[in-house]
Scaffold this motif. Structure first.
Motif, short mmCIF file in Angstrom:
data_model
loop_
_atom_site.label_atom_id
_atom_site.label_comp_id
_atom_site.label_asym_id
_atom_site.label_seq_id
_atom_site.Cartn_x
_atom_site.Cartn_y
_atom_site.Cartn_z
N GLY A 236 0.82 -1.20 0.00
CA GLY A 236 0.00 0.00 0.00
C GLY A 236 0.85 1.25 0.00
O GLY A 236 1.60 1.52 -0.95
N VAL A 237 0.78 2.01 1.10
CA VAL A 237 1.41 3.33 1.16
C VAL A 237 2.93 3.27 1.00
O VAL A 237 3.55 4.23 0.53
N ARG A 238 3.55 2.15 1.35
CA ARG A 238 5.01 2.05 1.22
C ARG A 238 5.46 2.17 -0.24
O ARG A 238 6.60 2.54 -0.52
N LEU A 239 4.55 1.88 -1.16
CA LEU A 239 4.86 2.03 -2.58
C LEU A 239 5.27 3.46 -2.94
O LEU A 239 5.97 3.68 -3.92
N LEU A 240 4.82 4.43 -2.12
CA LEU A 240 5.18 5.83 -2.39
C LEU A 240 6.70 6.03 -2.42
O LEU A 240 7.20 6.92 -3.10
N LEU A 241 7.41 5.20 -1.67
CA LEU A 241 8.87 5.31 -1.62
C LEU A 241 9.52 4.97 -2.95
O LEU A 241 10.71 5.18 -3.14
N ASN A 242 8.74 4.41 -3.87
CA ASN A 242 9.28 4.02 -5.17
C ASN A 242 9.23 5.14 -6.20
O ASN A 242 9.47 4.91 -7.39
N PHE A 243 8.92 6.36 -5.78
CA PHE A 243 8.90 7.49 -6.71
C PHE A 243 10.24 7.56 -7.45
O PHE A 243 11.31 7.62 -6.83
N GLY A 244 10.19 7.52 -8.77
CA GLY A 244 11.39 7.57 -9.59
C GLY A 244 12.09 6.24 -9.78
O GLY A 244 13.00 6.11 -10.61
N HIS A 245 11.68 5.22 -9.02
CA HIS A 245 12.43 3.96 -9.00
C HIS A 245 12.07 3.01 -10.16
O HIS A 245 12.91 2.23 -10.58
N THR A 246 10.83 3.07 -10.63
CA THR A 246 10.45 2.14 -11.70
C THR A 246 11.32 2.38 -12.93
O THR A 246 11.94 1.47 -13.47
N ILE A 247 11.38 3.62 -13.36
CA ILE A 247 12.25 3.97 -14.50
C ILE A 247 13.71 3.90 -14.09
O ILE A 247 14.57 3.43 -14.85
N GLY A 248 14.02 4.33 -12.87
CA GLY A 248 15.41 4.31 -12.39
C GLY A 248 16.02 2.93 -12.39
O GLY A 248 17.14 2.73 -12.85
#
Length: 353
Positions: A236-248
């Protein structure tokens, strides 16, 4: 400064204090009874701190030995993990013994993965020596190794018994590694902390940030603690920490591990996904400019000549956030606030233009 991560099955403290590494033996003794301990570190950190840590542990009654991996992302592999398993077996480690991860994010992820899988789980401690690891990767219990298909594809959730953060270790970091950590600090501020964002704006440069390291690391640890406590297993909310990470992460994979640092990949990823989201009217106008100005202020990239759209798309289809033909992406609602948006995986192609 001490912060407690409170979880249903396992709580532990993050201790942030300059000079604490020299006291690691006494710190460990408060958490564990004297036992065999394997310190997992890399070739860079070994030269700086391994002997000091080993001696401190010996003085506190532990039986420490050291396993050294090559510095760099290429060591975060199943091949290296298997070498460590053999070493642990040769050293006679049992489930009443422990592992200490002494190093940056690569060492922390690798050592945590080995600890959580050897004999179905040993206890372990995180002793992060890089800014990236101190503000992010050492906290929250994610462990992983990379494969040729994707970064962090094989891993576990396993919480440490404690995290020792000594900001003095940052004084020996090369500037590129400092910037790598700053990228994660910018991410934390962008998704969750306007005050931290303002603090970053007020800083002159990387050295100024290091001068305020205790305050900044503490702010990031509080953000990480909050989301981990709310969502330990990343649903859930912990996914927010992945900002920029999918492409990164896809950039790290396609460029070849070690060509771009994790922080450089995340910086480019944050800029790219925000720019496209702004074009799609999913993020307020002007957000990309604010983000880019702060990223570039600390000499981090917002673009790369390693951009290969089809290869990036292929890499991110293996991303752990991909489920049932859809993927969760993180977009900014404003500086200091983010949202999770679920889209069909095919739509990610438009975020790579």
């Amino acid at each position: 400064m001490k912060l407690t991560v409170t979880l249903p099955n396992h709580s532990y403290d993050l201790t942030i204090e300059k000079g604490l590494l020299a006291e690691i033996g006494n710190w460990t003794k408060q958490l564990w009874t004297p036992q065999k301990v394997v310190i997992i570190t890399d070739t860079n950190v070994q030269k700086l701190y391994a002997e000091q840590v080993q001696n401190s542990l010996k003085e506190a009654g532990f039986q420490p030995s050291i396993f050294v991996v090559e510095a760099g992302e290429q060591s975060k592999s199943l091949t290296v993990a298997a070498q460590i398993y053999d070493f642990l077996a040769d050293e006679g480690l049992t489930r009443s013994d422990g592992i200490i991860a002494l190093g940056g994010g690569v060492v922390g992820d690798l050592a945590g993965f080995v600890a959580s899988t050897y004999m179905r789980g040993l206890h372990f401690l995180q002793v992060p020596t890089t800014l990236l690891a101190q503000v992010d990767s050492s906290i929250g219990g994610k462990t992983a190794v990379n494969t040729t298909k994707a970064k962090n594809l094989v891993g576990t959730f396993a919480q440490p018994d404690g995290v020792l953060i000594d900001p003095d270790t940052l004084n020996t970091l090369e500037i590129r590694r400092v910037r790598e950590g700053i990228s994660e600090i910018i991410k934390s501020a962008a998704i969750a902390d306007k005050e931290l964002w303002q603090q970053l704006l007020a800083l002159k440069d990387e050295q100024d940030l290091l001068t305020h390291s205790v305050d900044i690391i503490t702010a990031c640890c509080k953000i990480k603690r909050k989301v981990v406590e709310e969502d330990e297993l990343d649903n859930g909310v912990r996914l927010l920490l992945n900002f920029g990470h999918t492409i990164g992460h896809a950039l790290e994979n396609t460029a070849g591990y070690g060509v771009l640092t994790h922080g450089e990949g995340v910086a480019i990823g944050m800029s790219q996904i925000t720019r496209v989201a702004e074009e799609k009217a999913l993020t307020p106008l002007g957000t990309t400019q604010q983000l880019n100005e702060l990223i570039q202020k600390f000499n981090l990239p917002i673009t790369t000549d390693k951009w290969e759209k089809e290869a990036l798309y292929a890499a991110l289809t293996h991303d752990k956030k991909t489920r049932g033909g859809k993927i969760n992406i993180i977009l900014l609602e404003s500086i200091g606030q983010a949202k999770i948006v679920r889209i069909p995986i095919e739509e990610m192609k438009s975020y790579l233009d």
